[in-house]
Design a protein around this motif. Structure first.
Motif, short mmCIF file in Angstrom:
data_model
loop_
_atom_site.label_atom_id
_atom_site.label_comp_id
_atom_site.label_asym_id
_atom_site.label_seq_id
_atom_site.Cartn_x
_atom_site.Cartn_y
_atom_site.Cartn_z
N ALA A 107 -24.24 44.97 13.37
CA ALA A 107 -23.16 45.94 13.22
C ALA A 107 -23.60 47.03 12.25
CB ALA A 107 -21.89 45.26 12.71
N SER A 108 -23.24 48.26 12.56
CA SER A 108 -23.59 49.38 11.69
C SER A 108 -22.43 49.85 10.85
CB SER A 108 -24.13 50.54 12.54
OG SER A 108 -23.16 50.94 13.50
N SER A 109 -21.24 49.28 11.05
CA SER A 109 -20.07 49.65 10.27
C SER A 109 -19.12 48.47 10.17
CB SER A 109 -19.34 50.84 10.91
OG SER A 109 -18.79 50.48 12.17
N GLU A 110 -18.18 48.57 9.25
CA GLU A 110 -17.20 47.49 9.09
C GLU A 110 -16.33 47.35 10.33
OE1 GLU A 110 -15.06 48.30 5.54
OE2 GLU A 110 -16.86 48.44 4.29
N LEU A 111 -16.06 48.48 11.00
CA LEU A 111 -15.27 48.41 12.22
C LEU A 111 -15.97 47.58 13.29
CD1 LEU A 111 -12.90 49.28 14.02
CD2 LEU A 111 -14.19 51.37 14.57
N GLN A 112 -17.27 47.70 13.37
CA GLN A 112 -18.01 46.95 14.38
C GLN A 112 -18.00 45.45 14.09
OE1 GLN A 112 -21.89 48.69 14.87
NE2 GLN A 112 -21.08 50.58 15.77
N VAL A 113 -17.92 45.08 12.82
CA VAL A 113 -17.77 43.66 12.50
C VAL A 113 -16.46 43.14 13.06
CG1 VAL A 113 -17.52 41.99 10.63
CG2 VAL A 113 -19.20 43.83 10.43
N VAL A 114 -15.39 43.92 12.89
CA VAL A 114 -14.09 43.53 13.43
C VAL A 114 -14.13 43.47 14.95
CG1 VAL A 114 -11.64 44.19 13.59
CG2 VAL A 114 -12.89 44.51 11.44
N GLN A 115 -14.85 44.39 15.56
CA GLN A 115 -14.94 44.43 17.01
C GLN A 115 -15.63 43.19 17.58
OE1 GLN A 115 -16.98 48.16 17.52
NE2 GLN A 115 -15.08 49.31 17.81
N MET A 116 -16.44 42.53 16.79
CA MET A 116 -17.14 41.35 17.27
C MET A 116 -16.32 40.07 17.16
SD MET A 116 -21.04 41.94 15.94
CE MET A 116 -21.97 43.40 16.40
N ILE A 117 -15.17 40.14 16.49
CA ILE A 117 -14.35 38.94 16.31
C ILE A 117 -13.92 38.31 17.63
CG2 ILE A 117 -12.11 38.14 15.44
CD1 ILE A 117 -12.47 39.96 13.06
N PRO A 118 -13.49 39.11 18.63
CA PRO A 118 -13.09 38.47 19.90
C PRO A 118 -14.20 37.68 20.57
CG PRO A 118 -12.27 40.73 19.80
CD PRO A 118 -13.20 40.56 18.64
N PHE A 119 -15.45 38.02 20.28
CA PHE A 119 -16.57 37.34 20.94
C PHE A 119 -17.18 36.23 20.07
CE2 PHE A 119 -16.42 41.74 22.41
CZ PHE A 119 -16.27 41.56 23.78
N THR A 120 -16.92 36.28 18.76
CA THR A 120 -17.58 35.32 17.87
C THR A 120 -16.63 34.30 17.23
OG1 THR A 120 -17.35 36.90 16.03
CG2 THR A 120 -19.41 36.97 17.30
N ILE A 121 -15.40 34.71 16.95
CA ILE A 121 -14.48 33.83 16.23
C ILE A 121 -13.40 33.25 17.15
CG2 ILE A 121 -12.80 33.68 14.37
CD1 ILE A 121 -15.64 33.97 13.41
N ILE A 122 -12.76 34.10 17.95
CA ILE A 122 -11.64 33.63 18.78
C ILE A 122 -12.05 32.49 19.71
CG2 ILE A 122 -10.02 34.30 20.59
CD1 ILE A 122 -9.67 36.95 19.22
N PRO A 123 -13.22 32.56 20.39
CA PRO A 123 -13.59 31.41 21.24
C PRO A 123 -13.71 30.10 20.46
CG PRO A 123 -14.90 33.33 21.81
CD PRO A 123 -14.16 33.68 20.55
N GLN A 124 -14.10 30.19 19.19
CA GLN A 124 -14.26 28.97 18.40
C GLN A 124 -12.92 28.29 18.11
OE1 GLN A 124 -17.25 28.71 15.30
NE2 GLN A 124 -17.70 30.88 15.54
N VAL A 125 -11.85 29.10 18.10
CA VAL A 125 -10.52 28.54 17.82
C VAL A 125 -10.17 27.45 18.82
CG1 VAL A 125 -8.05 29.07 17.72
CG2 VAL A 125 -9.72 30.67 16.74
N PHE A 126 -10.53 27.65 20.07
CA PHE A 126 -10.15 26.70 21.12
C PHE A 126 -10.97 25.42 21.07
CE2 PHE A 126 -9.26 30.99 22.82
CZ PHE A 126 -7.88 30.87 22.96
N PHE A 127 -12.06 25.43 20.31
CA PHE A 127 -12.90 24.23 20.21
C PHE A 127 -12.82 23.60 18.82
CE2 PHE A 127 -14.65 26.88 23.52
CZ PHE A 127 -14.97 25.98 24.53
N SER A 128 -11.76 23.91 18.10
CA SER A 128 -11.61 23.41 16.74
C SER A 128 -10.77 22.14 16.66
CB SER A 128 -10.97 24.50 15.86
OG SER A 128 -9.69 24.84 16.37
N GLY A 129 -10.28 21.66 17.79
CA GLY A 129 -9.45 20.46 17.79
C GLY A 129 -8.06 20.69 18.35
N LEU A 130 -7.74 21.93 18.70
CA LEU A 130 -6.43 22.22 19.28
C LEU A 130 -6.26 21.57 20.65
CD1 LEU A 130 -6.01 26.00 18.35
CD2 LEU A 130 -4.87 24.06 17.30
#
Length: 342
Positions: free
Chosen positions: A252-275
């Motif tokens: 990522a070249s900016s803070e906004l791009q870090v946020v933009q990666m959340i749907p691909f890096t963090i949200i999928p992990q939510v479903f495999f956390s034990g829910l």
């Protein structure tokens, strides 16, 4: 106004990450939710002592969407121990003169609920007014959603917040030129990564300890095991989150791009956390959990808080977090080559 709108549209089109987040991310997340929360073809297994039940009831159970497994009289009387040793059995139906019909399940879960529903349907076909008591090896029917899923939120909040802070901070360091100037010195790339990891890791560790103590002693989140193992798991998960944030910040070249990666890096992990039980996920997608750090942290925390596990039961998950952190360290060290001027 029109010219301003055109400029915004063109800027967005030229930003591939924004286009991906707007158009691709929702489709990816919806597809994942469809697979995880759609109708499952899972058929629960119920253990019964056929000699203790009437033939019509056994026949009614076999006609339901169930796998009926015969168990002995001793196993039927000690259903709790049987379920501890046989995780492939979702429920045990017992009949006693004192308590009547009773369904014993390992813990409150989607699989147990489906098994109980099929048993109740079989009973209703014979006696609509029949009453069935339910009990669990771990947990109770009356416990709140927070008590049953608290371990998930501990892992998610700790990992997500630390990831955001470390990822954005490292991008800020790079955009401000601090990282480039640091790499112009004789310092090694690995030392740079270790320095950032230790620096942000201190705050991550403090946060992890604070969250655990607050949840258990203030919010009264129940824990069957030693709180020390929960703290250790949270600390390892927090350090992994720092390394994970550093890895994402490299791309990522900016803070906004870090946020933009959340749907691909963090949200999928939510479903495999034990829910969701992993063995209910179709197409063997549950195996994706092994490449997601939150899975290891949440599984270890659940083992301690729900089952009362100790180190010898959760060491595999802790080792998974350590290996994950080491791999990210190597990736981050190699990725820093593009920032070092030779």
């Amino acid at each position: 106004m029109i010219h301003l709108a055109k400029r915004v549209i063109l800027q967005t089109i030229n930003d591939k990450r924004s286009v991906m987040m707007i158009l691709v991310a929702p489709l990816l997340i919806l597809t994942l939710i469809y697979f995880l929360l759609g109708n499952s073809d899972y058929v629960p297994t119920v253990g019964v002592d056929k000699s203790a039940l009437s033939n019509p009831l056994v026949t009614a159970l076999e006609e339901q969407d169930l796998h009926v497994r015969g168990i002995t009289k001793d196993e039927d009387q000690d259903a709790t121990e049987y379920l501890k040793d046989h995780h492939d059995v979702d429920a045990i139906l017992t009949l006693s003169q004192s308590s009547g019909m009773n369904i014993t399940m390992y813990e409150p879960s989607t699989k147990g609920a489906k098994a109980a529903s099929e048993i109740q349907a079989a009973m209703a076909s014979l006696n609509p007014s029949a009453k069935i008591e339910m009990s669990y090896v771990y947990g109770t029917q009356e416990q709140s959603s927070f008590d049953s899923l608290g371990y998930v939120f501990l892992a998610l909040f700790s990992f997500f917040l630390v990831f955001i802070i470390s990822g954005m901070a490292l991008v800020r360091e790079r955009s401000g030129g601090t990282l480039e100037r640091l790499l112009m010195t004789p310092i090694k790339r690995g030392e740079v990564i270790l320095g950032y990891t230790l620096g942000y890791g201190v705050f991550a560790i403090i946060q992890a300890i604070l969250v655990v103590l607050y949840a258990i002693f203030v919010l009264q989140l129940s824990s069957a095991g030693n709180i020390g193992w929960i703290l250790l798991t949270m600390v390892l998960l927090a350090v992994t989150a720092v390394s994970f944030g550093a890895t994402i910040s490299i791309f990522a070249s900016s803070e906004l791009q870090v946020v933009q990666m959340i749907p691909f890096t963090i949200i999928p992990q939510v479903f495999f956390s034990g829910l969701i039980p992993l063995d209910l996920i179709p197409y063997h997608l549950g195996n994706l959990s092994y490449i997601m750090p939150i899975y290891y942290g949440a599984a270890a925390i659940k083992g301690v808080m729900v089952y009362g596990d100790g180190f010898f039961q959760i060491w595999g998950y802790l080792l998974g977090l350590v290996i994950y952190t080491c791999l990210l360290y190597l990736v981050n060290s190699q990725a820093l080559k593009k920032f070092r001027k030779i």
